[in-house]
Design a protein around this motif. Structure first.
Motif, short mmCIF file in Angstrom:
data_model
loop_
_atom_site.label_atom_id
_atom_site.label_comp_id
_atom_site.label_asym_id
_atom_site.label_seq_id
_atom_site.Cartn_x
_atom_site.Cartn_y
_atom_site.Cartn_z
N TYR A 56 0.84 -1.18 0.00
CA TYR A 56 0.00 0.00 0.00
C TYR A 56 0.89 1.24 0.00
O TYR A 56 1.87 1.32 0.74
CB TYR A 56 -0.89 0.03 1.24
CG TYR A 56 -1.89 -1.11 1.30
CD1 TYR A 56 -3.18 -0.95 0.82
CD2 TYR A 56 -1.54 -2.33 1.87
CE1 TYR A 56 -4.10 -1.99 0.88
CE2 TYR A 56 -2.45 -3.38 1.94
CZ TYR A 56 -3.73 -3.20 1.45
OH TYR A 56 -4.63 -4.23 1.51
N VAL A 57 0.51 2.22 -0.82
CA VAL A 57 1.24 3.49 -0.90
C VAL A 57 0.24 4.62 -0.68
O VAL A 57 -0.83 4.64 -1.30
CB VAL A 57 1.92 3.66 -2.28
CG1 VAL A 57 2.59 5.03 -2.38
CG2 VAL A 57 2.92 2.55 -2.52
N ALA A 58 0.57 5.55 0.21
CA ALA A 58 -0.28 6.72 0.42
C ALA A 58 0.44 7.96 -0.09
O ALA A 58 1.63 8.16 0.18
CB ALA A 58 -0.63 6.88 1.90
N LYS B 202 -5.62 8.83 -2.99
CA LYS B 202 -4.70 8.96 -1.88
C LYS B 202 -4.00 7.65 -1.54
O LYS B 202 -2.91 7.66 -0.97
CB LYS B 202 -5.44 9.49 -0.64
CG LYS B 202 -6.00 10.89 -0.81
CD LYS B 202 -4.90 11.92 -1.03
CE LYS B 202 -5.45 13.30 -1.31
NZ LYS B 202 -6.21 13.88 -0.21
N VAL B 203 -4.62 6.51 -1.85
CA VAL B 203 -4.02 5.22 -1.53
C VAL B 203 -3.98 4.36 -2.80
O VAL B 203 -4.98 4.21 -3.50
CB VAL B 203 -4.81 4.48 -0.43
CG1 VAL B 203 -4.19 3.11 -0.16
CG2 VAL B 203 -4.84 5.31 0.84
N LEU B 204 -2.80 3.82 -3.08
CA LEU B 204 -2.58 2.92 -4.22
C LEU B 204 -2.25 1.54 -3.68
O LEU B 204 -1.54 1.41 -2.68
CB LEU B 204 -1.43 3.41 -5.10
CG LEU B 204 -1.46 4.88 -5.54
CD1 LEU B 204 -0.17 5.24 -6.26
CD2 LEU B 204 -2.66 5.15 -6.43
N PHE C 39 -0.14 -2.96 -10.47
CA PHE C 39 -1.14 -2.10 -9.86
C PHE C 39 -2.48 -2.83 -9.79
O PHE C 39 -2.93 -3.42 -10.78
CB PHE C 39 -1.29 -0.81 -10.65
CG PHE C 39 -2.38 0.09 -10.16
CD1 PHE C 39 -2.20 0.86 -9.02
CD2 PHE C 39 -3.59 0.17 -10.83
CE1 PHE C 39 -3.20 1.69 -8.56
CE2 PHE C 39 -4.60 1.00 -10.38
CZ PHE C 39 -4.41 1.76 -9.23
N LEU C 40 -3.14 -2.78 -8.62
CA LEU C 40 -4.43 -3.45 -8.44
C LEU C 40 -5.59 -2.47 -8.39
O LEU C 40 -6.58 -2.64 -9.10
CB LEU C 40 -4.41 -4.28 -7.16
CG LEU C 40 -3.47 -5.48 -7.12
CD1 LEU C 40 -3.56 -6.18 -5.76
CD2 LEU C 40 -3.81 -6.46 -8.24
N ARG C 41 -5.49 -1.45 -7.55
CA ARG C 41 -6.61 -0.54 -7.37
C ARG C 41 -6.15 0.70 -6.59
O ARG C 41 -5.03 0.73 -6.08
CB ARG C 41 -7.76 -1.22 -6.62
CG ARG C 41 -7.36 -1.80 -5.27
CD ARG C 41 -8.50 -2.57 -4.63
NE ARG C 41 -8.07 -3.29 -3.42
CZ ARG C 41 -7.60 -4.52 -3.43
NH1 ARG C 41 -7.49 -5.19 -4.58
NH2 ARG C 41 -7.23 -5.11 -2.29
N ALA C 42 -7.04 1.67 -6.52
CA ALA C 42 -6.78 2.89 -5.76
C ALA C 42 -8.06 3.30 -5.05
O ALA C 42 -9.16 2.97 -5.48
CB ALA C 42 -6.31 4.01 -6.69
N TRP C 43 -7.90 4.02 -3.93
CA TRP C 43 -9.06 4.58 -3.25
C TRP C 43 -8.72 5.90 -2.59
O TRP C 43 -7.56 6.20 -2.34
CB TRP C 43 -9.69 3.61 -2.26
CG TRP C 43 -8.79 2.74 -1.44
CD1 TRP C 43 -8.30 1.53 -1.79
CD2 TRP C 43 -8.32 2.99 -0.10
NE1 TRP C 43 -7.55 1.01 -0.76
CE2 TRP C 43 -7.56 1.87 0.29
CE3 TRP C 43 -8.50 4.03 0.81
CZ2 TRP C 43 -6.95 1.78 1.53
CZ3 TRP C 43 -7.90 3.95 2.05
CH2 TRP C 43 -7.13 2.83 2.40
#
Length: 347
Positions: free
Chosen positions: A76-78, A86-88, A96-100
């Motif tokens: 997780y990367v913020a 803001k979060v990858l 890459f899977l998703r972001a939120w």
């Protein structure tokens, strides 16, 4: 002999071209730095994994922190910025899977605390908005599960629990939580909460003495039951007993130039990985034996390029890979132990 020389020459040309291709095609920061090499090592134990992530274009803001869920193979990367996720979420292989972007204002630190029954990500939020000055728990898809603190209100009270610039946290397998609260705000404190968020112990005084802090910035726990705190403003690491909060010692001889900004242990517990922000340096420090703190001894360093600025890092609990969030470079980079470097590079 002639055939051997031809093969050696071909290999000598192929490997540099392979590395350069990976650097310039897969990493925005290395394109920005041109031909400048981004790291050098002393007593090399780690190498840069140039294949991680597969595509760096997903980094669209300033990357402040990273957390590894080694149980599920996720990273997780913020990051901070306007109108960006803001979060990858990446795989440990760099896909890459998703972001939120839900309920995260200004992320500072994060920690992945997954079990066979639950995937969770904790984030410290230092923003001034309605979700700022809190420590929040999410599931892996970004759904908010728990809020610690008084949202949008900074303070130094413990009842109700209030934060001011909470820097980072560490969650044990038992569910106990260690939080450093004080990245330049009102507070300079470390406290431990039980899994049901009851206060177990607290050190909260600004100063230079034992259990006093000046910008406590990162916290981790070793297998011997010792809590390690990056006391950044005091240019030292303080060590405490995790059960009682008793002061056990401090390291300052390794940090005469600049204090540590991040601390994490390798899976075998033999080394402490430390980042120094403005020096753009990672250090591998030998862990002391049980019952002794002594002086810190650096066994290896990774010198990053100028202005890369490694802020916070995390270590994969299975592979030992180091992930570094670099606020100057606006990216996360992965370093792998020497014996796993070439398979990762060529994958």
């Amino acid at each position: 002999m002639a055939r051997f020389r031809v093969c050696a020459a071909a290999a000598g040309c192929f490997l540099p071209l392979l590395v350069l291709h990976a650097w310039f095609c897969g990493s925005r920061i290395l394109r920005n730095f041109g031909l400048q090499i981004s790291w050098t090592t002393k007593n090399t134990l780690y190498r840069l994994d140039v294949s991680w992530p597969k595509y760096s274009e997903y980094f669209t803001g300033t990357t402040f922190c990273v957390a590894v869920d080694s149980f599920n193979g996720l990273v997780y990367v913020a990051q901070r910025g306007d109108n960006i996720p803001k979060v990858l979420v990446f795989t440990e292989d760099g896909y890459f899977l998703r972001a939120w972007n839900y309920t995260v204002d200004t992320p500072h630190g994060m920690f992945a605390a997954s079990t066979p029954h639950e995937q969770s990500v904790w984030i410290t939020d230092v923003g001034s908005g309605s979700y700022g000055h809190t420590v929040k728990k999410y599931n892996s898809f970004g759904d908010l599960v728990q809020i610690l603190g008084t949202p949008g209100k900074r303070g130094s009270d413990l009842n109700p629990l209030q934060f001011d610039n909470p820097a980072e946290l560490y969650v044990e397998n038992t569910g106990d939580i260690y939080i450093v609260d004080g990245d330049g705000g009102l507070n300079n404190r470390l406290f431990k909460l039980s899994q049901d968020f009851m206060m177990l112990w607290l050190h909260g005084e600004n100063g230079t003495g034992p259990t006093q802090f000046n910008i406590p910035h990162s916290v981790t726990v070793d297998s011997a039951g010792r809590v390690w705190v990056a006391d950044r403003g005091n240019k030292r690491i303080q060590v405490l007993d995790k059960d009682t909060g008793e002061w056990l010692g401090a390291w300052d001889n390794c940090f005469t130039e600049e204090g540590p900004s991040s601390v994490r242990f390798t899976p075998d517990g033999k080394f402490l990985i430390v980042a120094q922000l403005n020096l753009s340096r990672l250090s591998v420090i030998a862990a002391p034996p049980i019952g002794s703190i002594g002086n810190c001894s650096v066994v290896s360093t990774i010198q990053l390029a100028d202005q890369v600025l490694p802020h916070l890092l995390d270590v994969d609990g299975k592979t030992g890979a180091i992930y570094v969030a670099e606020i100057g470079a606006k990216q996360v980079q992965k370093y792998v132990p020497w014996n796993s470097y070439f398979p990762s590079l060529l994958s």
